[in-house]
Design an enzyme around this catalytic site. Structure first.
Site, PDB file in Angstrom:
ATOM      1  N   GLY A 175      -3.974  -4.255   0.560  1.00  0.00           N
ATOM      2  CA  GLY A 175      -3.107  -3.237  -0.055  1.00  0.00           C
ATOM      3  C   GLY A 175      -3.923  -2.222  -0.847  1.00  0.00           C
ATOM      4  CG  ASP A 230      -9.857  -9.667   3.284  1.00  0.00           C
ATOM      5  OD1 ASP A 230      -8.639  -9.733   3.063  1.00  0.00           O
ATOM      6  OD2 ASP A 230     -10.473  -8.608   3.475  1.00  0.00           O
ATOM      7  CB  CYS A 265     -19.851 -13.911   5.204  1.00  0.00           C
ATOM      8  SG  CYS A 265     -18.675 -12.547   5.376  1.00  0.00           S
ATOM      9  NE  ARG A 308      -8.219   5.466   5.509  1.00  0.00           N
ATOM     10  CZ  ARG A 308      -8.151   4.181   5.223  1.00  0.00           C
ATOM     11  NH1 ARG A 308      -8.509   3.279   6.093  1.00  0.00           N
ATOM     12  NH2 ARG A 308      -7.738   3.777   4.034  1.00  0.00           N
ATOM     13  CB  CYS A 313      -0.891   0.001   1.246  1.00  0.00           C
ATOM     14  SG  CYS A 313      -2.134   1.307   1.200  1.00  0.00           S
TER      15      CYS A 313
HETATM   16  S1  SF4 Z   1     -14.621 -15.505   8.833  1.00  0.00           S
HETATM   17 FE1  SF4 Z   1     -14.645 -14.426   6.884  1.00  0.00          FE
HETATM   18  S2  SF4 Z   1     -16.258 -15.407   5.699  1.00  0.00           S
HETATM   19 FE2  SF4 Z   1     -16.591 -15.927   7.889  1.00  0.00          FE
HETATM   20  S3  SF4 Z   1     -17.944 -14.349   8.711  1.00  0.00           S
HETATM   21 FE3  SF4 Z   1     -15.865 -13.642   9.095  1.00  0.00          FE
HETATM   22  S4  SF4 Z   1     -15.393 -12.336   7.296  1.00  0.00           S
HETATM   23 FE4  SF4 Z   1     -17.148 -13.607   6.756  1.00  0.00          FE
END
Ligand code: SF4
Ligand code: SF4
Length: 457
Positions: free
Chosen positions: A79, A310, A288, A147, A25
């Protein structure tokens, strides 16, 4: 190009976040969890995704989706993905065209700190219909608190220049605001500011940085990854930048109150609110974090390594590499299915007994670092804040949902009693003739954006 993996198709739709320049970054935000991922690749000098990996990835991401998938989004993240330059994204578009599937729409979104945007980017994003997510934490003094660049200079002015580029070239953008201990105290100021700069879609992400080092030996990337196997034995503290549970609840509630007070329903879209309303309407969560299970949101690194999520870019959660195994195969692997199911399987009884379970599902496992009052591990650090938000807003969302079910707009919630008298028998949902923006919440009450619902392109 190296040999393409066979076009295996997954059983279920999945999203993959792409890290075309890994964790590199141009700025140095204090709370960034991704910068230190360079430690995963100690021998790597360049984190730029090459054309071979890019082509493999584009091909597999399209081909790997189930047969009836109407649309997919390539989400470019870092990044800072704009460090890759425009030619990289031109190649991505070229490959998207090459591996295009009949009947499938392909979208592109990019999450950026906005500091490198110029006229060339503006034109490119506009011409290719990219949706931008701009990271901004509030007005100048608030934004610059965490930031900053590598010389500790605030980045606010550069971000504002980036926003001007978006406006000049009519690039569609959302804002992403990280809620931390500092700006967590200023919800109303932040809400008004985001409106002032022309954002109509706000996303708030609470930051929870584990102070792992006090209790555990640091892992490769210095993070801990709670799971059933390594369920933590004691409550883990977080560092001073993290938002607190009470602060997070207050932030959401004050933002919600401001949204109501300013009569912004239907004009300003706050992801947490859209999501909640759609869940009150009985729709499955589109995030999610609030879903019963997860595991359909992977992340791909610059070299083709695929990780479970992620937030779990870590050697223990490496699923494989797209040059050796197909993306769909890895997404359907036992390891990934287990990862996703663990979100539910590892819930403590305290969550299973919670009145708000169907909206929360214990939130993201990454931050389940607390013990329940009964001493069981695996409670989300922000539980108290989530509960405060759910209880404060429940009556309002119920009324909004009722309006939508009767065929009225959610903003009519205040008039619900009168509407009920006027319409003794609920009528079916009607499509609106009112002008609705592509990025607005669909008026049918699905909780989806208009462009992805009744306004389907
Ligand atoms: S672990 Fe990842 S896929 Fe699962 S709820 Fe958390 S951010 Fe979402
Ligand atoms: S609000 Fe708290 S107790 Fe309820 S499901 Fe969420 S994390 Fe668990």
């Amino acid at each position: 190009m190296e040999h393409l993996q066979p076009f295996l198709t997954s059983k279920t739709f999945f999203n993959t976040l792409t890290k075309p320049i890994g964790p590199i970054c141009n700025i140095d935000c204090a709370y960034c969890f991704y910068l230190e991922k360079t430690k995963l690749y100690p021998q790597t000098k360049s984190f730029k995704m090459n054309e071979d990996v890019l082509e493999q990835y584009v091909c597999q991401y399209i081909a790997g989706q189930p047969a009836d998938t109407p649309e997919i989004t390539f989400g470019w993240q870092g990044g800072e993905p704009t460090l890759m330059g425009i030619p990289f994204f031109q190649s991505a578009l070229k490959f998207q065209k090459k591996y295009d599937r009949l009947g499938m729409k392909i979208h592109n979104s990019i999450q950026t700190n906005g500091t490198l945007l110029n006229d060339d980017w503006g034109l490119f994003f506009h011409d290719n219909n990219f949706l931008l997510g701009i990271s901004i934490d509030g007005p100048e003094a608030i934004h610059d608190h965490f930031r900053y660049d590598k010389k500790r200079r605030g980045t606010f002015r550069q971000v504002m220049r980036g926003l001007e580029i978006c406006q000049k070239y009519k690039v569609e953008f959302n804002t992403l605001t990280v809620v931390q201990s500092h700006n967590g105290e200023h919800p109303v100021q932040i809400y008004d500011f985001l409106k002032e700069i022309g954002s109509t879609f706000f996303q708030f992400i609470p930051i929870v940085e584990h102070a792992y080092h006090r209790l555990m030996a640091p892992r490769l990337d210095g993070m801990i990854y709670p799971s059933k196997e390594n369920a933590l034995e004691s409550n883990i503290s977080v560092n001073e930048r993290s938002t607190g549970p009470e602060q997070w609840g207050r932030f959401l509630n004050k933002t919600f109150d401001r949204w109501l007070k300013k009569e912004d329903i239907g004009k300003i879209f706050v992801r947490d609110f859209d999501l909640r309303l759609s869940m009150v309407m009985g729709m499955p969560s589109s995030s999610c974090v609030n879903a019963q299970t997860c595991g359909r949101e992977s992340a791909i690194e610059h070299n083709g390594d695929l990780y479970s999520c992620d937030h779990y870019v870590h050697e223990d959660y490496l699923l494989g590499n797209i040059k050796q195994q197909s993306l769909a195969e890895m997404m359907d692997s036992e390891q990934q299915i287990k990862f996703g199911n663990d979100k539910y399987e590892t819930l403590p009884q305290f969550c299973l007994d919670c009145d708000y379970l169907k909206y929360c599902w214990g939130a993201c496992p990454k931050d389940r670092i607390k013990k329940t009052p009964q001493g069981e591990s695996g409670l989300h650090y922000l539980c108290e804040g989530y509960k405060a938000f759910y209880s404060h807003t429940e009556p309002y969302f119920q009324k909004m949902a009722e309006c939508l079910r009767m065929g009225y707009f959610a903003e009519e919630w205040k008039n619900l009693a009168a509407l009920k008298e006027r319409v003794p028998h609920p009528k079916p949902l009607q499509k609106t003739t009112m002008k609705v923006g592509r990025n607005d919440l669909c008026r049918c009450g699905s909780g989806k954006k208009y462009k992805k619902c009744c306004g389907h392109e």
